[in-house]
Design a protein around this motif. Structure first.
Motif, mmCIF file in Angstrom:
data_model
loop_
_atom_site.group_PDB
_atom_site.id
_atom_site.type_symbol
_atom_site.label_atom_id
_atom_site.label_comp_id
_atom_site.label_asym_id
_atom_site.label_seq_id
_atom_site.Cartn_x
_atom_site.Cartn_y
_atom_site.Cartn_z
ATOM 1 N N LEU A 148 61.054 7.199 31.047
ATOM 2 C CA LEU A 148 60.406 8.498 31.262
ATOM 3 C C LEU A 148 61.308 9.629 30.769
ATOM 4 N N LEU A 149 62.582 9.515 31.053
ATOM 5 C CA LEU A 149 63.534 10.538 30.626
ATOM 6 C C LEU A 149 63.556 10.606 29.105
ATOM 7 N N GLN A 150 63.515 9.435 28.483
ATOM 8 C CA GLN A 150 63.511 9.383 27.026
ATOM 9 C C GLN A 150 62.249 10.052 26.477
ATOM 10 N N VAL A 151 61.122 9.781 27.153
ATOM 11 C CA VAL A 151 59.858 10.390 26.734
ATOM 12 C C VAL A 151 59.977 11.907 26.771
ATOM 13 N N ARG A 196 63.394 17.054 34.473
ATOM 14 C CA ARG A 196 64.623 16.296 34.296
ATOM 15 C C ARG A 196 65.517 16.322 35.523
ATOM 16 N N THR A 197 65.520 17.475 36.202
ATOM 17 C CA THR A 197 66.407 17.565 37.362
ATOM 18 C C THR A 197 66.074 16.484 38.403
ATOM 19 N N PRO A 198 64.812 16.419 38.858
ATOM 20 C CA PRO A 198 64.529 15.334 39.819
ATOM 21 C C PRO A 198 64.667 13.938 39.214
ATOM 22 N N GLY A 243 68.165 12.994 39.510
ATOM 23 C CA GLY A 243 68.413 12.679 40.911
ATOM 24 C C GLY A 243 67.951 11.273 41.235
ATOM 25 N N MET A 244 66.751 10.958 40.767
ATOM 26 C CA MET A 244 66.182 9.649 41.050
ATOM 27 C C MET A 244 67.012 8.545 40.403
ATOM 28 N N LEU A 245 67.421 8.792 39.153
ATOM 29 C CA LEU A 245 68.188 7.757 38.454
ATOM 30 C C LEU A 245 69.556 7.542 39.093
ATOM 31 N N SER A 246 70.165 8.642 39.536
ATOM 32 C CA SER A 246 71.468 8.475 40.207
ATOM 33 C C SER A 246 71.275 7.677 41.491
ATOM 34 N N ALA A 247 70.204 8.006 42.211
ATOM 35 C CA ALA A 247 69.931 7.296 43.460
ATOM 36 C C ALA A 247 69.718 5.809 43.175
ATOM 37 N N CYS A 248 69.026 5.528 42.080
ATOM 38 C CA CYS A 248 68.794 4.133 41.696
ATOM 39 C C CYS A 248 70.109 3.405 41.461
ATOM 40 N N SER A 249 71.007 4.066 40.712
ATOM 41 C CA SER A 249 72.236 3.356 40.392
ATOM 42 C C SER A 249 73.095 3.205 41.643
ATOM 43 N N LEU A 250 72.993 4.177 42.573
ATOM 44 C CA LEU A 250 73.707 4.019 43.837
ATOM 45 C C LEU A 250 73.141 2.845 44.627
#
Lengths: 149, 829
Positions: B338-341, B302-304, B307-314
């Protein structure tokens, strides 16, 4: 939950263009008060703000010519309130500068006794304010889907 | 069977005994004994037969003498009983081995007489000289068919032999005092004591110190005497000091009704015990490893992911070409899935391992439903609309787990939205039943989507199955959602199910849940007991979550009147809009401090709360607050200030304000603060009355005078558009299906109803809060299109202050009734 991004995506797409002009959470709060998917509430509000900004700019110009620091500070504070409420960050920051130097203080709150310096800073800030307002108005119009004539 | 006797001596001729026959006394004694008797040689041939024997057995002496006993007896038995000769053989063997008297089981002769043979082996030194057999007539029972019942197999001897031979059990007898009387092989092997060193010792020798301290051996004998039997499992000690885990059974032994001792059987369970503990520790170990692994994995993934999702929204916030934007959206969406999974799998493993717990909290079923519907409707296609049915008898506030209820509902509604291209999704909630403690709530979600084929319906709630392989590719997901929903529904004491939509294609999913009734007023107050004093921090209310709080506030808002003091017209509009969205209908405006003071002083009991900007022309907020306080009005004043610095709050409070909200005003913060002062705090007008009362009462305490006091009763006229819609159907507005055609506050009105007031009023018996008498709850028109309320036409004040109503109060102190909503609160100064 996976979102379809037909409508939401539309907004967020346009939002991206606001850049650092707008504090999104605050502005979203305003948009949330809209009903029926129309911007019935937010749109007139924002344009009222632009009118208010224009009026304030005129008053500022007058006060600047009169070198009335006290009045400048009040005007700065006044526009700061509404710009902060709408989340218009850049405008708010410039207003803060005007308010502070109107009080003969730097933004950090230390004393700036030199009136000329204060007036210089305020003049600079008013100019930034005006250009920022024009930029913002453009993107906002695009966001609301209004043709910029 | 081989007779042991045969080994003992050579065949001796009957004649070899002839010298002894000369002893006439001995012969006569034998011959004339009333007991039938035989004398056998060591090889078991009959050498003599007494007269009585011949007479009783109807035989002549020649028939017997010289015959071998066993074949001889066999011939005399009833045919059906011929096998019973083995009793005789056993008794003879046993008698010779033990060199003592033995008596056989009874055998039955042709003349229907049952005999027991008493065997007396005659030894001289180690030489067996002869065997005397005395026949004792035994009572015989005749059955219907003239059949004789043979008595049971058991004999003391047989048991003695059996017990003696048992190796796996220690079986021994205790005397009445608990001293050891017998000892078998098993006991010797198990306990390590030899027979001669243990006989006579008390059986507590086998117990450990702990057991001895609690006098367990004596207790066991006591219980055994009372109950007849006692069983115990515990540590027992061997001679060498080692211990073993034993199962012990003690039985009281009675002979002719007299207690003669105890039988004790001890079994070594050490091996079983070790195996059990090995199994348990292995299980615990694997569980721990599993949960550690899951916790680790979830964290590590979840941690990465975050990170990835925040980067996406940025990345989405930067200028991108359409193509780039599409790609980033795909990344973002896949990441979310994936996070939901991952979250699903975690939930599922928690549920599977039973480590998922249901918490207890206040649940507003209707508000949860409307909030879920609202959140899902943003994902709907324009051709789909929501229908919402909330039964009128649906309880408004119950006790349960709001998060889990929401999770189940959200899952199903979300599925419905995912699989429905056009038509409607109907969410229906009704009260299925109730008992003394609980409500059973049924929630049903009907869609007009693609539906589910019959074979697929069978595996709907099975983990990791999506109902169709072809759709799996089209619709993302783990296939865990419904099995999680099922487990959660079951945890909430309910069930979940599916049936096809009978009207047209589509599905109906339903689930039930049990909620506890909120019984007492105290219970509600326990939840509600929140901040009520000036020193309280602004921390969020610990129990009621924000949507519930908002709903509760919305319900109260209709009857509250606020004064907004704000000089900037933009801010006025935003605040009015925000307050309106929270359900406030009566908001008065003042554009500077002086105006505010004038308004408040003009109607000292009209307003419930003042929202006060600080920096204003003419008279600023702080000064205005001071002036209001000076005139003795204790209305709550909440400052709004852009200075979000430390010390700002203190400065406001110094000027007589009660609280503050930083600017720009955050809706959540506003909700919290308004709830605190409008819902939790004691009405300032009551304090006013109370303080007047006490001033009146003090000079003459204890006198039975009726004191006339005044109270303020604020009644409010209902808005003209008030309309109660207990069951409401809201089709989507034309051409805008993705919008739920309910305004926020309208939904909450429907959702919340008026349960709180009713409950409080019923429980306390008195309710003097300025609530409207009629239970009607205002609901906005079905299709609200109200534009922003212009500042100039701010909501008219529909408040009438009735000051003339008088309340008769009894004697001084006891006349003070504490309003139910605010127990134990000190009136504000």
């Amino acid at each position: 939950m996976s979102h379809t991004y037909d409508r939401d995506g539309e907004d967020s797409f346009n939002m991206a263009y606001f850049g650092d002009h707008v504090h999104l959470a605050t502005f979203n709060q305003i948009l949330e008060m809209d009903e029926d998917g129309e911007h019935d509430f937010s749109e007139p509000l924002v344009f009222n703000f632009f009118e208010q900004a224009d009026e304030t700019f005129e008053n500022m110009d007058v006060a600047l010519a009169a070198e009335d620091l006290d009045e400048l500070s009040k005007l700065g504070h006044f526009l700061k309130g509404s710009s902060a409420t709408l989340g218009f960050t850049k405008i708010k920051d410039s207003c803060q500068v005007i308010q502070q130097y109107g009080h003969k203080q730097t933004v950090e709150g230390t004393a700036e006794p030199d009136k000329a310096v204060c007036l210089g800073k305020i003049k600079e800030a008013i100019n930034t304010l005006k250009t920022d307002k024009i930029d913002l108005e453009k993107t906002i119009k695009k966001f609301f889907g209004i043709e910029d004539k | 069977m081989q007779l042991l006797a045969a080994n003992h001596a050579d065949d001796s001729q009957p004649s070899s005994d002839s010298n002894r026959r000369t002893s006439l006394d001995g012969y006569l004694l034998f011959d004339l004994s009333p007991l039938p008797q035989l004398v056998l040689s060591p090889s078991c041939c009959i050498t003599r037969a007494s007269s009585h024997f011949l007479a009783e057995w109807h035989l002549a002496r020649e028939d017997c003498i010289g015959q071998e006993l066993i074949p001889f007896v066999e011939k005399q038995l009833r045919p059906q009983n011929s096998f019973s000769v083995c009793y005789l053989t056993a008794a003879i063997d046993d008698a010779i081995t033990s060199r003592t008297e033995r008596t056989s089981q009874s055998i039955v002769t042709q003349h229907a007489t049952a005999w027991k043979a008493r065997i007396l082996p005659i030894f001289q030194e180690h030489e067996l000289l002869a065997i005397v057999v005395e026949w004792l007539e035994a009572p015989a029972t005749l059955l219907e068919h003239d059949e004789i019942v043979r008595p049971g197999l058991s004999t003391d001897e047989a048991f003695r032999i059996l017990v003696q031979a048992v190796k796996d059990y220690a079986i021994f007898l205790l005397d009445t005092k608990g001293r050891i009387a017998t000892w078998n092989t098993g006991a010797e092997l198990l306990k390590g004591y030899r027979r001669d060193e243990i006989i006579g010792k008390h059986f507590s020798i086998f117990y450990g110190q702990d057991d001895l301290e609690i006098r367990k051996p004596d207790l066991e004998l006591d219980i055994c005497l009372r109950e007849g039997r006692v069983e115990d499992e515990g540590w027992r000690y061997k001679k060498d000091g080692t211990r073993f885990w034993a199962n012990v059974i003690i039985t009281a032994v009675y002979k002719d009704g007299v207690h003669v001792g105890f039988g004790k059987v001890t079994r070594d369970l050490s091996e079983r015990k070790t195996a059990e503990s090995r199994l348990i520790s292995a299980y615990e170990e694997s569980e721990k490893i599993k949960s550690d692994f899951l916790a680790n994995m979830s964290h590590e993934i979840r941690t990465p992911m975050h990170g990835m999702l925040s980067a996406c929204s940025l990345l989405l916030d930067t200028p991108l070409t359409d193509k780039q934007k599409d790609i980033v959206h795909i990344m973002d969406e896949s990441g979310q899935v994936l996070l939901q999974v991952i979250n699903d799998i975690l939930d599922y493993s928690k549920l599977a391992s039973g480590s998922f717990f249901i918490t207890s909290d206040i649940v507003g079923i209707s508000s949860i439903i409307t909030s879920v519907v609202r959140s899902v409707q943003t994902t709907l296609l324009p051709s789909v609309h929501f229908e919402l049915f909330l039964a009128p008898d649906l309880p408004k506030s119950v006790q349960g787990d709001p998060l889990r209820y929401r999770q189940v509902l959200h899952n199903i509604v979300n599925n419905a939205a995912k699989f429905t291209d056009k038509g409607s999704i109907r969410v229906r909630a009704l009260l299925q039943g109730e008992d003394e403690d609980s409500f059973f709530v049924m929630t049903e979600i009907t869609d007009t989507g693609i539906g589910i084929s019959e074979p697929a319906a069978a595996t709907l709630f099975t983990p990791f199955t999506q109902f169709d392989i072809t759709t799996t590719k089209r619709y993302k997901g783990t296939g865990l959602g419904l099995s999680i929903a099922k487990a959660l529904a079951e945890l909430m004491g309910g069930t979940i199910g599916y049936r096809p939509n009978p009207d047209r294609h589509g599905s109906i999913f339903w689930f039930t849940a049990r909620f506890k009734k909120i019984k007492s007023l105290e219970q509600i107050q326990d939840w509600k007991r929140g901040p009520n004093g000036r020193t309280e921090s602004l921390s969020p209310h610990p129990i009621i979550s924000s949507p519930d709080l908002q709903a509760e506030l919305a319900k109260a808002a209709a009857t509250k009147t606020l004064l907004l003091v704000e000089d900037n017209v933009i801010n006025q509009k935003v605040m009015l809009g925000m307050l309106r969205s929270l359900g406030f209908r009566n908001v008065a405006l003042a554009s500077n401090g002086a105006e505010a003071v004038q308004v408040v002083k003009g109607k000292p009991a009209a307003y419930d709360l003042v929202l006060m900007d600080i920096n204003m022309p003419i008279l600023d907020g702080n000064e205005a607050a001071v002036k209001i306080r000076e005139s003795g009005i204790h209305i709550p004043i909440v400052a709004m200030t852009a200075y979000a610095l430390k010390g700002d709050k203190e400065r406001c409070l110094e000027h007589g304000m009660d609280d503050y909200i930083p600017k720009p005003v955050d809706k959540k913060w506003l909700i919290k603060t308004l709830s605190k002062w409008l819902l939790r705090a004691r009405d300032y007008r009551k304090s006013l009355v109370d303080s007047r009362m006490s001033r009146l009462a003090l000079p003459e305490p204890g006198q039975g005078l009726n004191l006339l006091g005044r109270t303020d009763q604020v009644t409010q006229t209902d808005s003209p558009d008030v309309e109660v819609k207990p069951v409401a159907q809201y089709p989507a507005a034309n051409g805008y299906g993705s919008e739920l055609s309910l305004s926020d506050d309208q939904q909450e009105q429907v959702a919340l109803g008026h349960i709180h007031q009713e409950e409080l009023a019923q429980s306390s018996g008195q309710e003097s809060q300025p609530e409207p008498a009629a239970p009607a709850v205002p609901a906005a028109p079905a299709v609200p299109a109200a534009p922003a309320v212009p500042a100039a036409t701010a909501v008219p004040m529909d408040v009438v202050v009735v000051e003339q109503s008088e309340v008769v109060v009894g004697t001084g102190q006891e006349g003070q009734t504490t309003p139910s909503g605010s127990p134990g609160q000190v009136p504000q100064p």
